[in-house]
Design an enzyme around this catalytic site. Structure first.
Site, short mmCIF file in Angstrom:
data_model
loop_
_atom_site.label_atom_id
_atom_site.label_comp_id
_atom_site.label_asym_id
_atom_site.label_seq_id
_atom_site.Cartn_x
_atom_site.Cartn_y
_atom_site.Cartn_z
N GLY A 12 0.80 -1.22 0.00
CA GLY A 12 0.00 0.00 0.00
C GLY A 12 0.83 1.26 0.00
O GLY A 12 0.42 2.29 -0.54
N GLU A 60 1.71 1.88 -3.51
CA GLU A 60 0.52 2.34 -4.22
C GLU A 60 0.23 3.81 -3.96
O GLU A 60 -0.22 4.53 -4.86
CB GLU A 60 -0.68 1.48 -3.82
CG GLU A 60 -0.60 0.07 -4.40
CD GLU A 60 -1.67 -0.86 -3.89
OE1 GLU A 60 -2.29 -1.55 -4.71
OE2 GLU A 60 -1.90 -0.89 -2.66
N GLU A 116 2.09 -8.46 -2.55
CA GLU A 116 0.81 -9.02 -2.10
C GLU A 116 0.58 -10.47 -2.49
O GLU A 116 0.01 -11.25 -1.72
CB GLU A 116 -0.34 -8.14 -2.61
CG GLU A 116 -0.53 -6.83 -1.85
CD GLU A 116 0.36 -5.71 -2.34
OE1 GLU A 116 0.20 -4.56 -1.87
OE2 GLU A 116 1.24 -5.97 -3.20
#
Length: 258
Positions: free
Chosen positions: A109, A112, A132
């Site tokens: 994350g 991201e 992930e």
């Protein structure tokens, strides 16, 4: 706010993820605080640029908080994804320019969030990865969508499928990072860039950002038509008049539209 801090230096906002003991891991509360700060910043006409970074010297954000995710069911996982996407969407579409100051690990994350920023500046110790699938899930904050748009489909698939980490120089080589700087110079470099951008006509910058974002989702003729429309719109603004008159008069412009 407990885990995300906001400071304002002149017309630049600095949003800092502040959980250094957990390498700035992202959980529901962290995302909610990021969203709250970004929404407040976007509504503030005095702020022209935003720097997003992590506290400490080891991590920008070392991914989502696995200690939270391990106990979540499908509905809770979907809610987490919505928070991830809302944070990223704000960074990508807010009228201010967003700069990721990547001061260490940007994993999952965290990576991201950098992908959603307009510009990514990496410290020499930065590391990027989307790990992930090694945890039995997929990137859930836009990673499968934005990474390929930035570095190409083939490279994006390789990074996501292998979970490999890449260092700052490799990130720069493939176009993931705009610049690589010594860690001790990172925030000064980002602040200088933010202030340079803030010195321009902010409404025009925000319109340019919107036009560039549009180019990622439409064909070339449609994007060019939108560009023409937006240019016409800017001809009706104070800043267009001020900028051109200042140029002809050989003086510094005084922009006020936003």
């Amino acid at each position: 706010m407990e885990f995300v801090k906001l400071s304002i230096q002149e017309n630049v906002a600095v949003v800092t993820i502040d959980r250094p003991k957990s390498l700035n891991a992202l959980n529901n509360q962290v995302y909610e605080e990021i969203i709250a700060h970004l929404e407040a910043v976007e509504a503030n006409d005095q702020i022209k640029a935003v720097i997003l970074t992590g506290a400490g010297s080891k991590a920008f954000a070392a991914g989502a908080d696995i200690a939270q995710m391990v106990h979540q069911n499908a509905m809770e996982g979907r809610h987490l994804a919505r928070l991830c996407h809302r944070s990223a969407d704000l960074l990508e579409t807010m009228r201010q320019v967003t700069i990721a100051a990547v001061n260490g690990y940007a994993l999952g994350g965290g990576c991201e969030l950098t992908l959603a920023c307009d510009i990514r500046i990496a410290a020499e110790n930065a590391r990027f990865a989307l790990p992930e699938v090694g945890l039995g899930i997929i990137p859930g904050g836009g990673g499968t969508q934005r990474l390929s748009r930035i570095i190409g489909v083939g490279r994006a698939k390789e990074l996501i499928f292998t979970c490999d980490q890449i260092d700052a120089q490799e990130a720069w080589r493939i176009g993931l990072a705009n610049h690589v700087v010594p860690q001790e110079e990172l925030m000064d470099y980002c602040m200088a860039m933010a202030k340079k951008i803030a010195s321009k006509a902010s409404y025009a910058v925000s319109i340019a950002k919107s036009a560039i974002n549009t180019s990622q989702n439409v064909d070339l003729p449609s994007g060019c038509t939108r560009e023409q429309d937006l240019l016409g719109l800017l001809f009706a603004t104070h800043d267009k008049q001020e900028g051109m008159e200042a140029f002809l008069e050989r003086r510094a412009p005084h922009f006020t539209d936003f």
